[in-house]
Design a protein around this motif. Structure first.
Motif, PDB file in Angstrom:
ATOM      1  N   THR A 140       2.525   7.384  -8.090  1.00  0.00           N
ATOM      2  CA  THR A 140       2.310   6.529  -9.563  1.00  0.00           C
ATOM      3  C   THR A 140       3.591   6.096 -10.117  1.00  0.00           C
ATOM      4  OG1 THR A 140       0.578   8.008 -10.153  1.00  0.00           O
ATOM      5  CG2 THR A 140       1.325   6.902 -11.894  1.00  0.00           C
ATOM      6  N   GLN A 141       4.450   6.633  -9.761  1.00  0.00           N
ATOM      7  CA  GLN A 141       6.115   6.269 -10.361  1.00  0.00           C
ATOM      8  C   GLN A 141       6.550   5.046  -9.246  1.00  0.00           C
ATOM      9  OE1 GLN A 141       7.800   9.845 -10.272  1.00  0.00           O
ATOM     10  NE2 GLN A 141       7.046  10.535 -12.213  1.00  0.00           N
ATOM     11  N   GLY A 142       5.741   4.642  -8.531  1.00  0.00           N
ATOM     12  CA  GLY A 142       6.049   3.594  -7.702  1.00  0.00           C
ATOM     13  C   GLY A 142       6.846   3.978  -6.241  1.00  0.00           C
ATOM     14  N   ASP A 143       6.771   5.258  -5.835  1.00  0.00           N
ATOM     15  CA  ASP A 143       7.368   5.920  -4.574  1.00  0.00           C
ATOM     16  C   ASP A 143       6.700   5.250  -3.475  1.00  0.00           C
ATOM     17  OD1 ASP A 143       9.410   7.071  -3.126  1.00  0.00           O
ATOM     18  OD2 ASP A 143       7.752   8.608  -2.940  1.00  0.00           O
ATOM     19  N   SER A 144       7.059   4.429  -2.602  1.00  0.00           N
ATOM     20  CA  SER A 144       6.291   3.937  -1.466  1.00  0.00           C
ATOM     21  C   SER A 144       6.002   4.823  -0.357  1.00  0.00           C
ATOM     22  CB  SER A 144       6.818   2.577  -0.906  1.00  0.00           C
ATOM     23  OG  SER A 144       8.150   2.745  -0.433  1.00  0.00           O
ATOM     24  N   LEU A 160      -2.059   3.238   3.026  1.00  0.00           N
ATOM     25  CA  LEU A 160      -1.203   2.609   4.088  1.00  0.00           C
ATOM     26  C   LEU A 160      -0.923   1.162   3.554  1.00  0.00           C
ATOM     27  CD1 LEU A 160       0.105   2.720   6.715  1.00  0.00           C
ATOM     28  CD2 LEU A 160      -1.786   2.069   7.855  1.00  0.00           C
ATOM     29  N   GLU A 161      -1.846   0.478   3.220  1.00  0.00           N
ATOM     30  CA  GLU A 161      -1.611  -1.056   2.638  1.00  0.00           C
ATOM     31  C   GLU A 161      -0.812  -1.063   1.642  1.00  0.00           C
ATOM     32  OE1 GLU A 161      -5.569  -2.582   2.291  1.00  0.00           O
ATOM     33  OE2 GLU A 161      -6.032  -2.259   4.573  1.00  0.00           O
ATOM     34  N   LYS A 162      -0.921  -0.069   0.631  1.00  0.00           N
ATOM     35  CA  LYS A 162      -0.242  -0.167  -0.704  1.00  0.00           C
ATOM     36  C   LYS A 162       1.310   0.115  -0.424  1.00  0.00           C
ATOM     37  CE  LYS A 162      -0.535   1.761  -5.425  1.00  0.00           C
ATOM     38  NZ  LYS A 162      -0.765   0.192  -6.023  1.00  0.00           N
ATOM     39  N   GLU A 165       2.747  -2.704   1.301  1.00  0.00           N
ATOM     40  CA  GLU A 165       3.093  -3.858   0.272  1.00  0.00           C
ATOM     41  C   GLU A 165       4.303  -3.508  -0.655  1.00  0.00           C
ATOM     42  OE1 GLU A 165      -0.761  -4.092  -1.347  1.00  0.00           O
ATOM     43  OE2 GLU A 165      -1.450  -5.285   0.303  1.00  0.00           O
ATOM     44  N   ASN A 166       4.541  -2.407  -0.703  1.00  0.00           N
ATOM     45  CA  ASN A 166       5.642  -1.774  -1.660  1.00  0.00           C
ATOM     46  C   ASN A 166       6.933  -1.418  -0.794  1.00  0.00           C
ATOM     47  OD1 ASN A 166       4.950  -0.812  -4.785  1.00  0.00           O
ATOM     48  ND2 ASN A 166       3.005  -0.861  -3.762  1.00  0.00           N
TER      49      ASN A 166
END
Length: 329
Positions: A140-144, A160-162, A165-166
């Motif tokens: 949620t804090q953006g940690d890929s 996996l896709e997210k 993409e990040n």
């Protein structure tokens, strides 16, 4: 991308999350060097040799050193031992999601078949729930990387896709390889090939050596030899063992079918450096098959230059590594 809502309805375990230490422990210079050496040996498939330096680093309470210590002990014994489990639990208490996942998968370990799994402080299912809770908080804090770990735990390709993409390089590589294996829906084969190349290239450009070699293979299929040579050399420069061996072998051929410039001195230097992997992987066998054919056509002066180049190359590149999957078995 919309993530299925069922994935986020997991108890938050606030007390557990608040007590997790996300940063690595403060290590002494000796412990830091021991950690570096231990992980280096582990990544060279030398789990036995990695144990002692990792124990030194683990004494400082570093969660990553503790995880790798658990891995080295488990792989050396081929099943979860009490000492390995203790290392994983110490690491997991400090917020290491990899250790939580490993503890959650103990029922898949050989110790389960042998009915000898050591008792733990918590149940496997409890560790899985804690791992998901912490991974969701970090995702949620953006940690890929946490997004990728949620894919590992749920099997949901959305994660996996997210993660890809990040910008998480390993997720980008995994996504490309899943498409190569037939996953995903594409109207045309050409669209699938485009997606494979897109994600393999993204991972390679992000510095993941296995993707560099994967992209090099794609370039061969496209008959783009210049790009093949470029990515093969980049994989070698990253110290990926397979990349080093391939590149060194190609430049040792007087008439390379892939167009590599003939450089027996550099070929000898890189191949001889691989000999330090004796005891890790099977590459030494391949080197011993290849190096004599190159050496027999070299003068004593060339061999001496090659030995000096080997030292210089090693000093200016990362340690040799197989770059194993961190959660691989």
């Amino acid at each position: 991308m919309k993530i299925k809502s069922s994935l986020v309805r997991i108890p938050f375990f606030a007390v557990f999350l608040l007590t997790c230490v996300s940063a690595h422990a403060e290590l002494t210079s000796q412990q830091l060097e021991a950690k570096r050496k231990g992980i280096e040996l582990y990544n060279q498939y030398k789990a036995i040799s990695a144990i002692e330096p990792l124990k030194i680093a683990a004494e400082g309470g570093d969660d990553e050193a503790l995880y790798y210590l658990g891995e080295a002990l488990r792989k050396n014994n081929r099943f979860m031992t009490p000492e390995a489990k203790k290392a994983y639990e110490s690491s997991a208490k400090k917020g290491n999601i990899y250790s939580m996942i490993r503890l959650g998968r103990i029922e898949d370990d050989l110790c389960s078949t042998m009915k000898s799994c050591p008792p733990g402080e918590d149940s496997p299912s409890s560790w899985v729930i804690k791992a998901k809770s912490l991974a969701i908080q970090r995702a949620t804090q953006g940690d890929s990387e946490s997004m990728y770990l949620l894919y590992e735990m749920t099997g949901n390709d959305d994660w996996l896709e997210k993660s890809a993409e990040n910008g998480f390089a390993f997720a980008q590589f995994r996504l490309a390889t899943k498409y190569q294996e037939g996953s995903g829906s594409f109207l045309l084969p050409s669209r699938r090939n485009q997606a494979i190349e897109r994600w393999m290239k993204a991972s390679a450009e992000n510095g993941y050596p296995l993707a560099m070699m994967g992209l090099a293979a794609i370039m061969i299929e496209k008959k783009d030899l210049a790009s093949f040579r470029n990515w093969n050399e980049k994989a070698a420069d990253s110290s990926y063992v397979e990349g080093v061996f391939g590149y060194a072998s190609y430049i040792g051929e007087e008439n390379s079918k892939y167009g590599f410039a003939f450089d027996p001195i550099k070929s000898y230097a890189l191949l001889s450096n691989l000999l330090e992997l004796n005891g890790g992987g099977n590459v030494v066998r391949d080197v011993n098959d290849t190096l004599p054919d190159i050496e027999k056509n070299m003068s004593k002066e060339q061999i001496e230059k090659a030995k000096e180049l080997a030292k210089t190359w090693k000093a200016n590149h990362p340690p040799l590594s197989f770059f194993p999957d961190k959660l691989g078995y």
